[in-house]
Design a protein around this motif. Structure first.
Motif, PDB file in Angstrom:
ATOM      1  N   TYR A  35      14.477   1.020   2.051  1.00 34.88           N
ATOM      2  CA  TYR A  35      15.215  -0.042   2.011  1.00 34.88           C
ATOM      3  C   TYR A  35      14.095  -1.148   1.800  1.00 34.88           C
ATOM      4  CZ  TYR A  35      19.389   2.741   3.544  1.00 34.88           C
ATOM      5  OH  TYR A  35      20.258   3.754   3.514  1.00 34.88           O
ATOM      6  N   GLN A  37      14.753  -5.190   3.404  1.00 34.43           N
ATOM      7  CA  GLN A  37      15.306  -5.949   4.283  1.00 34.43           C
ATOM      8  C   GLN A  37      15.068  -7.640   4.244  1.00 34.43           C
ATOM      9  OE1 GLN A  37      15.311  -5.297   8.698  1.00 34.43           O
ATOM     10  NE2 GLN A  37      17.338  -6.474   8.871  1.00 34.43           N
ATOM     11  N   GLY A  40      19.879 -12.375   5.446  1.00 38.04           N
ATOM     12  CA  GLY A  40      21.019 -12.733   4.788  1.00 38.04           C
ATOM     13  C   GLY A  40      21.530 -11.761   3.873  1.00 38.04           C
ATOM     14  N   LEU A  41      20.616 -10.821   3.381  1.00 41.01           N
ATOM     15  CA  LEU A  41      21.162  -9.882   2.217  1.00 41.01           C
ATOM     16  C   LEU A  41      21.160  -8.510   2.749  1.00 41.01           C
ATOM     17  CD1 LEU A  41      18.476 -10.997  -0.707  1.00 41.01           C
ATOM     18  CD2 LEU A  41      20.974 -11.562  -0.337  1.00 41.01           C
ATOM     19  N   GLY A  42      21.037  -8.222   4.137  1.00 41.50           N
ATOM     20  CA  GLY A  42      21.119  -7.005   4.663  1.00 41.50           C
ATOM     21  C   GLY A  42      20.247  -5.819   4.201  1.00 41.50           C
ATOM     22  N   LEU A  43      20.383  -4.588   4.233  1.00 41.79           N
ATOM     23  CA  LEU A  43      19.556  -3.546   3.871  1.00 41.79           C
ATOM     24  C   LEU A  43      20.155  -3.177   2.434  1.00 41.79           C
ATOM     25  CD1 LEU A  43      19.910  -1.743   7.033  1.00 41.79           C
ATOM     26  CD2 LEU A  43      17.929  -3.028   6.595  1.00 41.79           C
ATOM     27  N   LEU A  90      11.861  -0.643   5.244  1.00 39.93           N
ATOM     28  CA  LEU A  90      12.524   0.191   6.285  1.00 39.93           C
ATOM     29  C   LEU A  90      12.365   1.734   5.436  1.00 39.93           C
ATOM     30  CD1 LEU A  90      15.062  -2.017   7.997  1.00 39.93           C
ATOM     31  CD2 LEU A  90      12.862  -1.050   9.086  1.00 39.93           C
TER      32      LEU A  90
END
Lengths: 114, 110
Positions: A35, A37, A40-43, A90
């Motif tokens: 992922y 990160q 504001g865009l999350g994962l 991540l």
């Protein structure tokens, strides 16, 4: 206790360099994920793998590739790093292929591309 | 694929008060809804999850509720404490992957 480790916590690279991020899990999990990160865009899923040598694109695969030669290891490769790839990366793993289940995350690699 | 929307993006609460975070999803076939907590500088960790055969699940001060008809699920934290300050992510299945919400930054004021 599941342990997911990543090769570096912090990494600084120059534009155009080839970058390798490595992830290792010790619980014989079949699924592994990469992922990105950003605030504001999350994962956002880059790539995932459900078996050795198997890979599938996620939501944002452009500019990335992956390698899974062994079950416990999943590598993310930036063929030619660009400044817009500066981010937190991540890795995660989950037990069984074909099933949605708890994902266990690594500590993350903060990559800066200059 | 699954689309997950999470609200609010930030939440500030007084210590001892409750916090509620809501997520909506698009795929009516989704059946697994986890919540992850990410403390500053640390990895996301699962704090609670719910499967579609139940409407509510509790674990001490945290609970998750699921409304399958409306396609939304919520995280409830009661009696908030300073250690609850973190970013919280909801997720829903996308094939056998997870689609994550954008996250909610919770700040507990002393």
């Amino acid at each position: 206790d599941v342990k997911v480790t990543q090769s570096s916590r912090y990494l600084v690279k120059r534009t155009g360099e080839k970058v390798f991020l490595e992830c290792v899990q010790d619980m014989d999990h079949e699924n592994m994920f990469w992922y990105r990160q950003d605030p504001g865009l999350g994962l956002r899923l880059i790539y995932f793998s459900y078996d050795v040598k198997m890979k599938e694109k996620g939501d944002i695969p452009e500019g990335y590739s992956v390698s899974r030669e062994k079950k416990e290891r999943f590598s993310l490769i930036l063929e030619s790093a660009s400044t817009n790839q500066t981010s937190m990366y991540l890795c995660a793993s989950s037990p069984l292929a074909g099933e949605t289940d708890t994902q266990y995350f690594g500590p993350g690699t903060r990559l800066t591309v200059l | 694929g699954e689309n997950v929307e999470q609200h609010p993006s930030t939440l500030s609460v007084q210590e001892g008060d409750s916090a509620v975070i809501k997520c909506t999803y698009s795929d009516s076939a989704s059946n697994y809804f986890p919540w992850y907590k990410q403390e500053l500088g640390k990895r996301p960790q699962l704090i609670i999850d719910i499967r579609s055969n139940v409407g509510e699940k509790k674990d001490q001060r945290i609970a998750v509720t699921l409304n399958k008809t409306a396609k939304h699920f919520s995280l409830h934290i009661t009696e908030t404490q300073p250690e609850d300050s973190a970013v919280y992510f909801c997720a829903a299945p996308n094939d056998y992957k997870l689609s994550f919400g954008a996250g909610t930054t919770v700040t507990v004021r002393a």
